[in-house]
Every structure is written in C-alpha cells, then in structure tokens.
Design an enzyme around this catalytic site. Sequence first.
Site, mmCIF file in Angstrom:
data_model
loop_
_atom_site.group_PDB
_atom_site.id
_atom_site.type_symbol
_atom_site.label_atom_id
_atom_site.label_comp_id
_atom_site.label_asym_id
_atom_site.label_seq_id
_atom_site.Cartn_x
_atom_site.Cartn_y
_atom_site.Cartn_z
ATOM 1 N N LYS A 94 34.472 38.089 46.026
ATOM 2 C CA LYS A 94 33.771 39.100 45.172
ATOM 3 C C LYS A 94 34.424 38.605 43.781
ATOM 4 C CE LYS A 94 32.715 43.679 44.044
ATOM 5 N NZ LYS A 94 32.955 45.283 44.630
ATOM 6 N N SER A 169 28.888 47.878 45.354
ATOM 7 C CA SER A 169 28.788 46.854 44.367
ATOM 8 C C SER A 169 29.242 45.442 44.910
ATOM 9 C CB SER A 169 29.848 47.186 43.148
ATOM 10 O OG SER A 169 31.332 47.151 43.741
ATOM 11 N N SER A 193 31.533 50.801 48.256
ATOM 12 C CA SER A 193 30.936 49.504 47.686
ATOM 13 C C SER A 193 31.138 48.409 48.688
ATOM 14 C CB SER A 193 31.667 49.133 46.424
ATOM 15 O OG SER A 193 31.162 49.897 45.385
#
Length: 511
Positions: A94, A169, A193
Amino acid sequence: MTDTFDMHTISGVKAALSAGTVTSEELVRRTAAVFEADQNSALPLNAFLEIYDDAIEQARRADADRVSAAEAGADRLEQLLSEKPLLGIPFAVKDNISVKGKQLTCASRILEGYVAPYNATVIQRLVDAGAIPVGRCNMDEFAMGSSTEYSVYGPTRNPIDRAYVSGGSSGGSTAAVAANQALFGLGTETGGSVRLPASYCGIYGLKPTYGVLSRWGVVAYGSSLDQVGLLGHTPADIALPLAVMSGTDFYDDTSADLPDAASLYHLEALPDESLAHLNIAVPRQFLESKGLDPDVGGVFDAVRHWFESKGAKISIVNLPVLDAAIASYYVIALSEAASNLSRFDGIRYGRRRDPGKGFDELYVQTRSEGFGAEVKRRIIIGNYVLSEQFSGDCYKKGMTVRARIQREIAELFKSYDLILCPTCPTAAFKLGQKVDDPLEMYLSDLFTTFVNLARIPSLSVPAGNTSAGMPVGIQFAGAMFSEAKILRIAQSWERDHPGCGIPVQEVQNEC
C-alpha cells in the site's frame, strides 16, 4: 507445467519454485506484464500505481540463491528455506508503507515526489524472509475512505466487476491480490480498511491485534487505531507473512509479541471436534441493523448454519454500546488525523506551494492545493472536535465510549471464543454511487469499527455472493492475540469451501 500447482496460493507457488516449474523472475515479469496491459485497457483496474524497477533484479537474486543452495546439497537448501520461508514470493504494498528508495505519496498531491529513506519494519522483515516488494498500490488519500475513490491517481476498480468499487482504503492492494497480480498484499486499517475491500473483492483480509505488527515506517492516520493488515487468497497465505512480520520492534513502543506465532508457519485447520466446542457470539445490534442487505444476511445465515452443523454453540448477545461505536470511532480517528496531518506543510518534505507572500500564505496554499476534499473535511472536523469549547463534550466522551467498548468486549471473550458478524452491511457498490455522500460512505464501516476500538483481531472471510454475483465477507473476530485461533477456524472453513478466496472469474465459487 505450472498448472499442476495452485498458482493462486503461497504454498502452491513455493512448491512450483521448488520443483523448478516457475522462477521468481517469471512471477515478477508476469505481474509487470499484467500491469502494462491493464494500463492500456479501456477500464483499467488501477490497483498498482507502479511496479518497482528493481523487483526483477531481486527476483533473479532469489532464484540464484535457490540454485546455489540446491547445488550445495539438500541440507543447505532446507536451511535457506527455513531462514527465508518467503524466498522469491512477490507481494503488493500500500502507498502509505515505506519502501526504501521508492515513492511514498499516500495517493496525495502533497507528498508528490517524496521518496522513502528507509524500509518500514514490516517491509524489512518480509525482505529478510526472502519476499519481494513488487510494487506500490493505490489507496484512498491518506487512508481516508471506504472505496479507493479518494485518490489523486483515480479510483481502483473491483476485479469482479469493474463498474464497482474495490473498497477502501486498501482497495489497491486488495484488487491486486484478487486479480492475481500478487500472491499477498499489505494494507493498513484504522476502522476497517483491510476487511472492507477484502469483503468487496472476495478474498481474506486480516486486521491483527493492535501492536502485533509494527507501525514504524507507516504514515499515521489515527495512531491509537492504525494497524498494518494482510490480504490473501487463503488463511495460510495470511498466516505465514503474519508470522514473519509480527513481534516487538525497538522503533515502536506500542509493538507486542504474538503468542503461538510459530504455529502460523504451517497453518492447520481446526479439527471438527474443536469446532464443536466453540462458543460464538452474534451481536444483536448488527442483526437488527436497518442497513443490512438481505443478500448479505443470507450469506451470514449460511455461515452460521455451517458452524452449527459442526456442533458450535451460537448465542445472540446484547451489546448496546456497539450502537455508539461508529460515532466514537470517527470522533477519535478524525481528531488524531487532524493532529497527525499537521506535519504536512510543505516545509520539510513533499509538495510546496509558495506564492511569495510570507509563511502563513505558504502554509495555507500548500495544504489547500495539496490535500483532497475528503482529507480537508476530516481535518476540519478533527480540529473542531479538539477545539477548547468542544473537546470535553466530543473527544473525551468518544474516549469514554471507547474504554467501555474495550471493557465489554474483553468481558465477552471470557465466555465466548468468537464474535461472528457481517463485514459490511452491503456488498460493493457502483463507482460514484456514494462518493458525494460522506455520511453514507462512513456507514460502510458500521460493523468494523468496534474491532479497532477494542484493539482485537478480526478476519474477513469470503463466504458467498449476492444475487448479482458480488462477493460477501463475514467477520471472525477474536480476543486479543488470538490470530492463530481465528486463522485455524478460517482454514476449516476454507477446507470445506475450497475456492472461496479465489475470484469468481477464476474458479467456480463453491461457497
């Protein structure tokens, strides 16, 4: 010949690498080729933002180490694979986790051009175990969102149906794994997330106990809630990287050792006789939620019936404090976000907008142009909550509710082994459907935030599909440091429902 091995899983790829039917370099080149092809497609997935330019060289070194050890004898090869259990395995990262020498932007203009000067602890431990960070993945800006639509790079699409969101996210890392562009992925969690996109994309997603994975080198959103999470096609694909990364870290005072971490290296399903002794709690507040989609409720009932068929005892429990979880979460998270993001001012690093009218104007212009609308919204709310006249009514009350949630959940686990509930009230929604309705977007986290507030681990398990064919995830949440137990229970589910963690366009889903 690689089709004789399950190339969706770490264990299958490790077997193929050992048999010589595939090389690490081939794995990385395949990811790079898919990335390039996807960039030119009409509806790009937009999971990876870039493939690291040195990933192929790292793969070649891994292949050379394997060949050299094999030539030295079986004992040396066994020793190498013991020291580096993830040798040659590529993984997705990420865009808010530091990888030395690589861009780190948090999908925001304000960090445009920033390059990480060191590896995050979780990255370093994976690299030491032989794994290869293959590329940087899309995310909601500064991890603020539930759909990966709040990104300066544009939204990430759902690999099951590209008209839908991937969740957020950590939607980029999730979509990369679900689309078989990476064997496992790293995301981050503040209020769901990792689990939310895992549910939307039909794979497994783990939020560990707070502190089990070091936050050193991870850009902070809400420091008392943030946790690195893992995404994979099977519970075993999560267990092995978790074992490698877990444990105390000198650079993170909140880090902690994980009991039973050794058992995660070779994850075994929980035997049926042990499943029969499980006491499972189902919160009444989630069952009675007005926002629960009937299709999601149907998948949840199927999972509940599976547990009952194994002899587990399931009880409906009343936890009224859960009704206040999402309010408490957003008060705390946004307050901490406003504080953490104050450092992004164009002075020390990242994008700077200097109109030449003094420091105040530099600060205002840099942050106004650097942050997106959702980040600005959360900073404003966080500062409002922390203001002198409201901090007592809002922030302190939010912290009081959080403390009560922690106490009541801890007390619950004295009598129960597991909390069972849906991951999200609905399956994935269409792109653009909620992007202009912040409140509706926030309610996507309705069933996940209590886990972060209580600091317990929770795994989103792919358990079925809606009538429209979109995946549905169900949560297995346990007491603090019970990751091994949760993953073993999930491995039992995977054993009885093979293929649930592999995207439906790849296999016939049997959930």
